[in-house]
Design a protein around this motif. Sequence first.
Motif, short mmCIF file in Angstrom:
data_model
loop_
_atom_site.label_atom_id
_atom_site.label_comp_id
_atom_site.label_asym_id
_atom_site.label_seq_id
_atom_site.Cartn_x
_atom_site.Cartn_y
_atom_site.Cartn_z
N ALA A 24 33.43 31.05 66.96
CA ALA A 24 34.62 30.49 66.32
C ALA A 24 35.89 31.15 66.85
CB ALA A 24 34.53 30.64 64.81
N HIS A 79 36.35 29.57 70.30
CA HIS A 79 36.08 28.13 70.47
C HIS A 79 37.16 27.41 71.29
CE1 HIS A 79 38.92 27.72 67.10
NE2 HIS A 79 38.98 26.43 67.38
N SER A 98 34.20 29.42 58.95
CA SER A 98 32.86 29.14 59.46
C SER A 98 31.84 30.13 58.91
CB SER A 98 32.86 29.18 60.99
OG SER A 98 33.74 28.22 61.52
N ILE A 104 31.35 25.00 62.92
CA ILE A 104 32.68 25.28 63.48
C ILE A 104 33.52 24.00 63.55
CG2 ILE A 104 33.90 26.02 65.58
CD1 ILE A 104 31.59 27.99 66.05
N ALA A 105 32.88 22.86 63.84
CA ALA A 105 33.60 21.58 63.94
C ALA A 105 34.31 21.26 62.63
CB ALA A 105 32.64 20.46 64.32
N ASP A 109 37.12 23.91 62.04
CA ASP A 109 38.19 23.67 63.01
C ASP A 109 39.05 22.49 62.58
OD1 ASP A 109 39.70 23.81 65.34
OD2 ASP A 109 38.33 22.53 66.46
N SER A 155 27.66 24.88 66.04
CA SER A 155 28.75 24.01 66.50
C SER A 155 29.16 23.05 65.40
CB SER A 155 28.32 23.22 67.74
OG SER A 155 27.95 24.09 68.79
N HIS A 211 31.40 22.18 70.21
CA HIS A 211 32.09 22.18 68.92
C HIS A 211 32.96 20.94 68.71
CE1 HIS A 211 35.60 23.71 71.20
NE2 HIS A 211 36.34 23.36 70.15
#
Length: 644
Positions: free
Chosen positions: A512, A515, A491, A593-594, A597, A590, A568
């Motif tokens: 992050a 999260h 991220s 990070i999505a 992730d 967010s 997120h």
Amino acid sequence: MAESFFLKVTLFYLVSLYLSLMERISFKPRKFFRALLTAAPYLLSGVSNFLIVFASSFAIETIGSNSFWILVALPFAWFGKIYLFISLVLVISVVFIIKYASNLERVLSFLDILLIMLILYLSLSKYPQIEIALVSCVFLAIVTYFLRKRWKTSLKKDIQTKNEELSAVNQELIALNQELTAVNQELEASYESLQILSEQLNRTIEFMGKIDLKSDPFPFLEKIFRDTKKLLEPLAGLELRRMDRRTLIGQKAEKFIHKSSKEIEVKLFFFRDLERDEENFLNSIVNFSFFLLNAHNSHLEVLRNNSTLSTILSSLEEILSVSNRTQLLEKVLRYLKDMFPKTVLSSLSIFEKETVETFFIRDGKLERVSPKKGIVVKALKEKRDLILNDVSDFPEFYDVTNGRAKAAAAVFFEYEGIPVVIEIERETGFTEFEFSTLRMMARIFAIFFSRLNLYRELRKTFFQTIEAFSYAVELKDPYTSGHSVRVSEHSQEIARRMGLPKQTIEKIKIAALLHDIGKIGIRGAILNKTSKLTEEEYEEVKKHPELGERLISKIESFSDIAKIVRHHHEWYGGGGYPDNISGEEIPIESRIIAVADAFDAMTSNRPYRKAMKKDVAIKILEKNEGFQWDPKVLRVALKYFKKI
């Protein structure tokens, strides 16, 4: 004269045949033209012969055979019409007998009609050849008599066989009726019992709707047992065990149904053998009792986990504000004692200058001793963690609680090369989660001790603490080991490549790392499940962003971080959770990070599948551009992912 006689006989024969086959006559073009084609060669011997042969050919077609058989009579036409007529009658008779040899009823019908036609001919003809006609009639009558006699004999045998078959079927039906009567009597006998069980089941279902997992399940299960015992006399008792608590309602008996696990056991005792419906019903009671106890345990575990994490987060700021060692020791010891229920003593031991110094609070004051033995000394010497769920198993246990301590756990760590042990002594044993939490706190305390007065080092400690929080989730889900750290690194790099400010990148780094912190409130059995989640289990997992937000928001300075963590799992095109927002409504942090992730989740091993190859994960990301992930973020992320 003879030729005229045989012509008439042939015509009467054909008429009789057609009358006996009346129901089979059909003027299908295919049959008609085949009969016509067969009769065509006879035109050479005259039109009358052609017509007789055509009628004969169509008769054979009506019988169900091929009219080409009539060509057998063709050579006889050259010897005269009498021979032709006789040969036609013989060919038709042979075909008829071959076709209906087994159908005596059909043959008799034909002979009856033929005999009637001959008698009619004799009575109407002006010049009858009486000898031939009488012989023919007598012959047909005799043949008809014997065939009818044979047909009747065969018919009697058939009727007798059918009667025997019907008699056997009737016997089977009588036996079946007796069985059905017995079954019906059995059903009637058990109907009242089923009604009673049904009423009890309805009451149990009604009780289930009133279940409150916060309440003690034992009184509730006792009520169900008492109500059931009123209906089922053989029921003797119910024994329940959860952790160290055991209760017997009623009395024990030799016969019982049970279900158990490491922490839970349910036994239902009864005096006699059970009927099938009774056994099924009592099995449902046992299964429900086991489920309720297990659900209550899970609920308590979630509450404990949430409480522990909330305590950790709410205490961090207070501990970070401490500037001297004595105050820090006091706060840490008080914090440890408050964090674990039924704790009678918390201590911190330091090994310096070949001496062990143990600090603990007694009567509200910080005290110090130098023990020579005990679990703390053993942990320091062996440099490892120790847990005793029964201190009596450890003869060298150093007790300062006057026997109140029944279990103890010691966690070893070092700061700046100095060995340290934190210890908890309790009235009850430790769960795996509690021991893991203590180990996590040891890491946090190690960081606090070693970075007490340096701001730069304190900042570093801050992020290590955040990683320790993510590690708390990984303790419950080993497959996500290192996941939060990798997501944080991905991220930050994506944010840097997008040219975002350092302050924003800092928020992304922290968010992050945290999260998935909400998963601390999700049952480990769900997180580590290797098969597909049920709808209820998936809905529980979907709660972790909200749980994470609530936990993180306990720290006032983390309000922005809490919002980033909450969103997120939102989708850029809508349809995500928990708020189903879309587009620019989702914080940019967010959205970044999505993507990170999702990429790390796909390329890591999980309980339900192995890690995907990087190329496969990238294709999935590209496929869902604009739908699940922000195209602007994804374009930058994909360039980065392809190079790592």
